[in-house]
Design a protein around this motif. Structure first.
Motif, short mmCIF file in Angstrom:
data_model
loop_
_atom_site.label_atom_id
_atom_site.label_comp_id
_atom_site.label_asym_id
_atom_site.label_seq_id
_atom_site.Cartn_x
_atom_site.Cartn_y
_atom_site.Cartn_z
N ASP A 1 1.12 2.75 3.51
CA ASP A 1 0.62 4.05 3.05
C ASP A 1 1.76 5.04 2.77
OD1 ASP A 1 -1.75 5.25 2.19
OD2 ASP A 1 -2.72 5.02 4.13
N LYS B 1 -7.78 0.24 -7.65
CA LYS B 1 -7.93 0.91 -6.35
C LYS B 1 -9.16 1.80 -6.37
CE LYS B 1 -6.71 3.38 -2.59
NZ LYS B 1 -6.59 2.88 -1.23
N HIS C 1 1.56 5.18 -2.24
CA HIS C 1 1.00 6.16 -3.19
C HIS C 1 2.13 6.88 -3.89
CE1 HIS C 1 -3.06 5.48 -1.79
NE2 HIS C 1 -2.59 5.54 -0.55
N HIS D 1 0.85 -1.20 0.00
CA HIS D 1 0.00 0.00 0.00
C HIS D 1 0.88 1.25 0.00
CE1 HIS D 1 -3.94 1.97 1.65
NE2 HIS D 1 -3.18 2.89 1.08
ZN ZN Z 1 -3.62 4.94 1.11
#
Ligand code: ZN
Length: 280
Positions: A244, A126, A26, A24
């Motif tokens: 994240d 996603k 970005h 996970h």
């Molecule tokens: Zn995220």
């Protein structure tokens, strides 16, 4: 010898001697990262752990002992889906940076777009209900879920609350459980152990269900004892290590994960084996 290395590395960071996939992250294309990362940093109120580029992620991973990362791009409008996926398709199969595709609930021909995503070689899609303003069980999404099930695509869901949005939120662990019941063949991965800030509900309605749950934004945000309990209750074979990044520091999250009293087999599964299963 590996044990010795591990001891030395531990003073800087925890480098496990097995593959670690961060499922996970970005990332943004270089030109966009230069603008988006600083503005998101301001919005989230925390500095990124790297600059949001592929190169930045690779360097950070090398420093932390992470083998590969899965990028989860979010489309904030339907007409950005095509060019975003055209860019990330080069990373659809890894090997060190993987990317899923983005999608948007306002796309009219949902089945056609999912077919295109599958033909580009992506393993999953996603979706983020806070940025995309929809609910998982809105009837307008049924064609998309059916097409993803048909093409064997994973849907990777943002789940629960979100730091920079206010309640009422657009998703909950119960809604994920309902989606799973309605589309049992759909491969679901839910972020944040099934619902950021909604962990008691997630533990009650999702733990043990046949969906993947990731660990992003759980360490440092919820009691680590509950993380361990949920891993055991859900089954380590359906938990994904995720951070994240760059919005959490992947090295710090990995260190916190490795501090949990899990068996070597559970660690290996969560850090990599389950990811292989997810995208297979
Ligand atoms: Zn995220």
């Amino acid at each position: 010898m590996p044990n010795l290395n591990r001891k030395i590395d531990k003073s800087i960071n925890s480098h496990p001697d097995f593959p670690v996939i961060d499922a996970h992250v970005h990332l943004y294309p270089d030109a966009i990262a230069a603008k988006v990362t600083p503005s998101l940093a301001q919005r989230f109120g925390n500095a990124p752990s790297f600059d949001g580029t592929v190169a930045g992620c690779r360097a950070k991973n090398a420093a932390c002992g992470i083998t590969a990362s899965l990028n989860l791009p979010v489309a904030t409008k339907p007409d950005s889906v095509g060019h975003t996926n055209a860019f990330w398709a080069q990373y659809a199969k890894g090997p060190d940076i993987f990317s899923f595709a983005c999608f948007h609930p306002q796309i009219e021909d949902k089945g056609g777009e999912i077919e295109k995503i599958a033909s580009l070689g992506f393993s999953g899609v996603k979706l983020h209900p806070e940025y995309q303003l929809f609910r998982f069980n809105d009837s307008c999404m049924d064609d998309a879920w059916a097409a993803m099930s048909e093409f064997g695509l994973v849907v990777y869901l943002h789940a629960g609350g979100e730091r920079v949005f206010s309640p009422p939120f657009h998703s909950s662990p119960s809604e994920i459980a309902t989606l799973h019941k309605r589309f049992p063949k759909l491969k679901i991965a839910a972020a944040h152990l099934g619902g950021f800030g909604m962990w008691d509900e997630a533990e009650e309605v999702l733990a043990g269900e046949d969906v993947f749950l990731d660990l992003s934004h759980t360490f440092f945000w919820m009691p680590h004892g509950q993380i361990l309990r949920m891993i055991r209750k859900h089954g380590a074979h359906r938990i994904l290590f995720g951070t994240d990044a760059p919005w959490q520091d992947p090295g710090q999250v990995l260190e916190a994960f490795l501090a949990l009293p899990l068996s070597e087999a559970e660690r290996r599964a969560i850090c990599g084996g389950n990811f292989e299963e997810l995208i297979s």
